[in-house]
Design a protein around this motif. Structure first.
Motif, mmCIF file in Angstrom:
data_model
loop_
_atom_site.group_PDB
_atom_site.id
_atom_site.type_symbol
_atom_site.label_atom_id
_atom_site.label_comp_id
_atom_site.label_asym_id
_atom_site.label_seq_id
_atom_site.Cartn_x
_atom_site.Cartn_y
_atom_site.Cartn_z
ATOM 1 N N THR A 1 0.995 -1.169 -0.083
ATOM 2 C CA THR A 1 -0.098 0.082 -0.112
ATOM 3 C C THR A 1 0.783 1.462 0.119
ATOM 4 O OG1 THR A 1 -1.796 1.029 1.198
ATOM 5 C CG2 THR A 1 -0.054 0.111 2.617
ATOM 6 N N THR A 2 0.346 2.329 0.305
ATOM 7 C CA THR A 2 1.093 3.618 0.303
ATOM 8 C C THR A 2 0.637 4.442 1.471
ATOM 9 O OG1 THR A 2 -0.648 4.944 -1.096
ATOM 10 C CG2 THR A 2 1.004 3.955 -2.187
ATOM 11 N N LEU A 59 -2.835 5.564 2.239
ATOM 12 C CA LEU A 59 -3.856 4.473 2.306
ATOM 13 C C LEU A 59 -3.524 3.504 3.298
ATOM 14 C CD1 LEU A 59 -4.406 3.240 -1.615
ATOM 15 C CD2 LEU A 59 -5.761 4.910 -0.253
ATOM 16 N N LYS A 76 -6.459 1.731 5.908
ATOM 17 C CA LYS A 76 -7.825 2.063 5.173
ATOM 18 C C LYS A 76 -8.207 0.550 4.610
ATOM 19 C CE LYS A 76 -7.146 7.223 4.609
ATOM 20 N NZ LYS A 76 -7.273 8.210 3.607
ATOM 21 N N SER A 77 -9.715 0.893 4.387
ATOM 22 C CA SER A 77 -10.279 -0.350 3.569
ATOM 23 C C SER A 77 -9.297 -0.814 2.265
ATOM 24 C CB SER A 77 -11.509 -0.261 3.254
ATOM 25 O OG SER A 77 -11.974 0.969 2.412
ATOM 26 N N GLU A 78 -8.937 0.044 1.475
ATOM 27 C CA GLU A 78 -7.999 -0.269 0.104
ATOM 28 C C GLU A 78 -6.832 -0.907 0.373
ATOM 29 O OE1 GLU A 78 -10.598 3.605 -0.422
ATOM 30 O OE2 GLU A 78 -9.227 2.654 0.971
ATOM 31 N N MET A 79 -6.454 -0.871 1.678
ATOM 32 C CA MET A 79 -4.959 -1.632 2.069
ATOM 33 C C MET A 79 -5.352 -3.041 2.083
ATOM 34 S SD MET A 79 -2.841 -0.910 5.663
ATOM 35 C CE MET A 79 -1.996 -2.119 6.249
ATOM 36 N N ARG A 118 -7.624 -4.740 0.826
ATOM 37 C CA ARG A 118 -8.499 -5.340 -0.331
ATOM 38 C C ARG A 118 -7.538 -6.070 -1.286
ATOM 39 N NH1 ARG A 118 -11.184 -0.803 -3.686
ATOM 40 N NH2 ARG A 118 -8.863 -0.518 -4.303
ATOM 41 N N ASP A 119 -6.507 -5.328 -1.293
ATOM 42 C CA ASP A 119 -5.379 -6.049 -2.501
ATOM 43 C C ASP A 119 -4.411 -6.823 -1.680
ATOM 44 O OD1 ASP A 119 -6.716 -4.375 -4.341
ATOM 45 O OD2 ASP A 119 -5.509 -2.777 -4.103
#
Length: 914
Positions: free
Chosen positions: A482-483, A486, A489-492, A494-495
């Motif tokens: 992640t970055t 992020l 956060k949820s995007e972290m 998800r991938d």
């Protein structure tokens, strides 16, 4: 003879006028029956006997050589009528012991006992030592004071000790009955504070009232460089000191710095309290109060410190720091820092606002706590720009550092047969430049100890068959990329990518021809994934699309490897009469072979366009955390040669009979490999590396080079043609590097103890090549390390002129050469130097600087000055140029108890909030 028996005995004596002074007689007899340090007892006489006391003079001098003065008791024929009155209870609760060097004098008329010269008196928990001690046993009072020596100077100051409290006054007056004490010019020490009071009165066992009291952390309490003068004070030992109007006196000059009242906790345990802030001003944030807060002494095992900053433009910062420990089990600390930074004012073009934070956690377990399991943590994560933009510290090493890392691990060993080792680890890697973050939450590792199926448990494992062994290893990961923006956060999540890898290595080793060691191994790997991909041509979109497929999938691979090596010793003798008697050369050549077949079956085809052209260049396992199965088989032969060179030289010490060994080269390594399966460019470049220690192992030199046997074409690309066949040399040097680190001090092999562990924990360095770390929230540590007393006599100032100037120096040099595409240039050439010197016993000066010969400019430079003001410390830190330009001045008391007594002035580095 006990006190009650003696009292009862004297009631039988027909001295009627003396019965009113019975206590005086009993006390006198008690002291007369005391020895220098012992007591005397005797059985009472039988009935129908008389007792006659010998007459004594009013003043009796007792020789210092006598150990006991015994009350003479003789028989008397007249009978004595038994007195029915009950004896009075003694006012003394214990035995009084005393001694003196010159004399002990008892004045029976005035009821005085005088001890002169090195007098000592012991009663219950009271110990009194002085030049002279006078005891008035009529009033139950003791007076102690100094005496004059042959020169007329007062010596042998009283030392009054009760329990663990020690007072050293000029004179003292003590009442045994009321337990009250009156002290003149008392001196005492409580923790780090020294007290001297003009008059002190001990009210009871726990309270002192003092007048005109001075308290200071100075060692010389008679002539302190500074002190606080309180007109009135109440002192409770080991608990508190409460003072009235108080002001500071520096070099006997009163200052207007004062307080109407003050409170100092004096307990031996930690106490909660307010932490006073520091007033500063900055160009970007305005005026501020920094590092104010509260300290919570929660228990003996853990605490909490809350600190905060506030700036007049609206910026603020919060910090939570906690340390914890449990003896023989674990210890650690936690730091949580947050800053809300506002630059300029709203509406101005340079207005900006940002939030930065940093979390640090360190935990270590005592090795004896649990031998089969262990937990540890080392966490340093947060905003990528925290150390670059923090307003509460200056840490150039952390600012120049590009990475932050963390690790939390738990490991356990199961004592089965075979034993099983398990570990669970959470790790974090962060690039502060790209703001890319890679995490594993968590990583599971499980390994089963080696099993030798063809050898008995206690039998020696020799030979090819008996040495065959196998293991089982399991590794599972949940990897997150992640970055900074992020993070958490949820995007972290998800991938996130998951995978499980099983490996079973089967290996053995043996010797051939007595001198060659052979090892061989077969490795089996199986990888499980929960996500794969599917790539095909989408006719509606007219392009190749890639979809993620959820579900279990796996692939299996295997490989074979073997190696053979030996050790060759060679010695070149030059003669025992030579300075260099011999050179020893040790060579360790080895040849290895590795074979991995092609696993083309896991590679799939897809339509690249609407024409139906199929392309086979992808596998559904692409992007997996454990890689993909190889499409092409490899068949490599590796060659390596390790060399060490050692010399025997004649020792300069003529008394030594054996030569001295000197290491010339710690290692000189050559390595390359040849790919049998490659159609072109089968040889890999030759890598040369080496290192050595020079100047009594103070200088560490490491070097390396890469040699390519192939030539380049006009486009500077490698071609399948040897460089020597293309008109060049046998090898073409594509890169080279050398690094030199040199540390030395004026004390020979000793190293300077100026490590900055907190700076290294923040991502910087332990040394001061990039300057020292300055944490504004904790100024107890000086720029040159912890202040330590110089205990060695050689370190003491021994005259008006002293040629000893303690110093230390650290040097780092780096040179890098690049020639990959015929550029033939020096890509890096820089030197960094840090030096510190004690120009006087109290002055220290240091500098950190460097020069980049490629960019032709001075690198980071810092100047450091520090003055030891005995109980105070003054330092000045200056970075004259660059984006870290900064200066700071500090003067304050060293003691942690009075660390709020300070003054500092500084500027903020010219930073740009990103």
């Amino acid at each position: 003879m006990t006190l009650q028996k003696l009292s009862h005995l004297f009631t039988k004596i027909a001295f009627k006028p003396l019965r009113t002074n019975l206590f005086h007689i009993v006390l006198l007899a008690f002291f007369l029956t005391l020895g220098t340090s012992n007591t005397y007892s005797q059985e009472l006489p039988k009935k129908n006997t008389s007792i006659r006391a010998e007459k004594q003079t009013d003043t009796t001098k007792i020789a210092t050589t006598s150990t006991d003065t015994i009350l003479n008791i003789v028989s008397d024929t007249p009978a004595v009528v038994v007195d029915t009155l009950k004896p009075k209870k003694s006012t003394l609760d214990g035995i009084v012991k005393r001694k003196a060097v010159d004399y002990e004098k008892v004045d029976q008329k005035n009821k005085l006992l005088t001890l002169y010269n090195q007098a000592e008196l012991y009663y219950l928990d009271v110990e009194l030592k002085s030049g002279i001690i006078v005891m008035d046993y009529a009033k139950n009072e003791v007076y102690a004071g100094r005496i004059k020596d042959s020169t007329g100077a007062y010596t042998q100051r009283p030392v009054f000790k009760q329990g663990s409290n020690v007072v050293e006054p000029d004179s003292i007056r003590f009442n045994f009955k009321t337990k009250k004490v009156l002290i003149w010019n008392s001196r005492s020490k409580q923790g780090e504070l020294n007290f001297i009071a003009e008059i002190a009165k001990k009210e009871n066992d726990s309270v002192y009232f003092m007048k005109n009291v001075k308290f200071t952390t100075a060692e010389d309490i008679d002539d302190p460089e500074y002190y606080f003068l309180a007109r009135k004070a109440k002192f409770v030992p080991k608990k508190k000191v409460v003072v009235g109007l108080t002001n500071m006196v520096i070099a006997d000059v009163p200052t207007p710095i004062g307080l109407p009242f003050a409170f100092f906790p004096m307990t031996e345990t930690s106490q909660s309290g307010v932490i006073m802030p520091t007033f500063t001003d900055t160009r970007r944030q305005g005026y501020s109060l920094q590092n104010g807060g509260y300290y919570f002494a929660l228990s003996d095992n853990y605490d909490l410190t809350f600190l905060g900053d506030y700036y007049t433009n609206g910026s603020y910062a919060l910090r939570f720091e906690s340390s914890y420990a449990k003896r023989y089990h674990f210890r650690g600390n936690v730091n949580i820092r947050f800053e809300n930074q506002i630059t300029s004012e709203r509406g101005f073009p340079d207005y900006s606002k940002s939030n930065i934070y940093n979390i640090q956690w360190s935990h270590s377990q005592d090795a004896k706590a649990n031998p089969n399991s262990r937990f540890s943590a080392s966490v340093n994560l947060g905003s990528s720009t925290y150390f670059q933009n923090s307003l509460n510290q200056v840490n150039v090493g952390s600012r120049l550092n590009n990475t932050m890392s963390s690790s939390i691990s738990y490991s356990k060993t199961f004592n089965s047969v075979p034993s099983v080792n398990m570990s669970v680890t959470a790790s974090h890697q962060q690039n502060t430049q790209t703001q890319q973050i890679n995490m594993t939450l968590p990583t599971l590792q499980l390994s089963v100890d080696r099993i030798f199926p063809f050898a008995a448990e206690d039998a020696p494992k020799k030979g090819f068959i008996k040495n065959i062994n196998l293991q089982y290893n399991l590794r599972g990961e949940n990897r997150i990329a992640t970055t900074d923006s992020l993070f958490f956060k949820s995007e972290m999540f998800r991938d996130a990518k998951m995978g499980l890898q099983h490996s079973i290595p089967l290996s053995t080793n043996f010797k051939v021809f007595k001198h060659f060691s052979v090892s061989t191994a077969i490795n089996y790997n199986e990888v499980w994934y929960t996500k794969t991909i599917n790539r095909n041509f989408d006719y509606e979109k007219g392009e190749v699309v890639e979809k993620e497929v959820n579900g279990f999938d796996a692939y299996r691979t295997y490989s074979f490897s073997s190696s053979v090596g030996t050790t060759i010793y060679g010695t070149f003798n030059f003669g025992e009469d030579k300075k260099i008697q011999a050179i020893r050369h040790v060579m360790r050549p080895s040849v290895s072979h590795s074979y991995t077949p092609s696993f083309e079956k896991y590679w799939d085809t897809y339509d690249t366009d609407a024409s139906g052209t199929m392309r086979k260049d992808y596998t559904r396992f692409e992007g997996g955390i454990f890689g993909v199965p190889g499409q092409n088989y490899s068949n490599n032969i590796g060659l390596s040669l390790n060399n060490t060179f050692e010399a025997k030289v004649t020792d300069r010490d003529s008394t030594k009979t054996e030569p001295k060994k000197v290491m010339l080269l710690n290692n000189l390594n050559f390595s390359t490999s040849y790919n049998i399966a490659a159609d072109s460019l089968p040889w890999n470049p030759v890598r040369v590396s080496g290192g050595t220690l020079l100047f009594k192992e103070k200088m560490n030199v490491n070097f390396g080079a890469t040699l390519d046997p192939y030539a380049l074409n006009n486009a500077n690309r490698r071609i399948n043609k040897y460089n020597i066949d293309n008109g060049g040399s046998l090898f073409r040097m594509t890169s080279a590097n050398i690094t030199i680190n040199y540390s030395l001090t004026s004390k020979g092999n000793e190293k300077a103890d100026n490590k900055n562990e907190q700076g290294a924990r923040n991502g910087g360095r332990e040394d001061d090549l990039f300057g020292t770390n300055t944490d504004f929230s904790d100024r107890r540590r000086g720029q040159f390390g912890e202040d330590e007393e110089k205990k060695d006599e050689d370190d003491a100032f021994d005259g008006f002129f002293n040629t000893k100037l303690p110093w230390d120096m650290t040097l780092a040099y780096s040179l890098t050469y690049g020639n990959m595409a015929r550029q033939n240039e020096i890509t890096g050439n820089s030197i960094m130097i840090s030096a510190n010197v004690d120009v006087s016993p109290k002055w220290k000066v240091g500098v950190s600087t460097g020069y980049d010969f490629v960019q032709n400019g001075v690198t980071f430079t810092q100047l450091r000055f520090e003055r030891d003001l005995l109980s105070w410390r003054m330092d000045f830190n200056w970075t004259p140029f660059g984006e870290n330009a900064y200066w700071g001045f500090f003067i304050g008391i060293k003691s942690g108890m009075l660390s709020d007594i300070k003054w500092e002035k500084r500027t903020q580095p010219d930073r740009v909030i990103r």
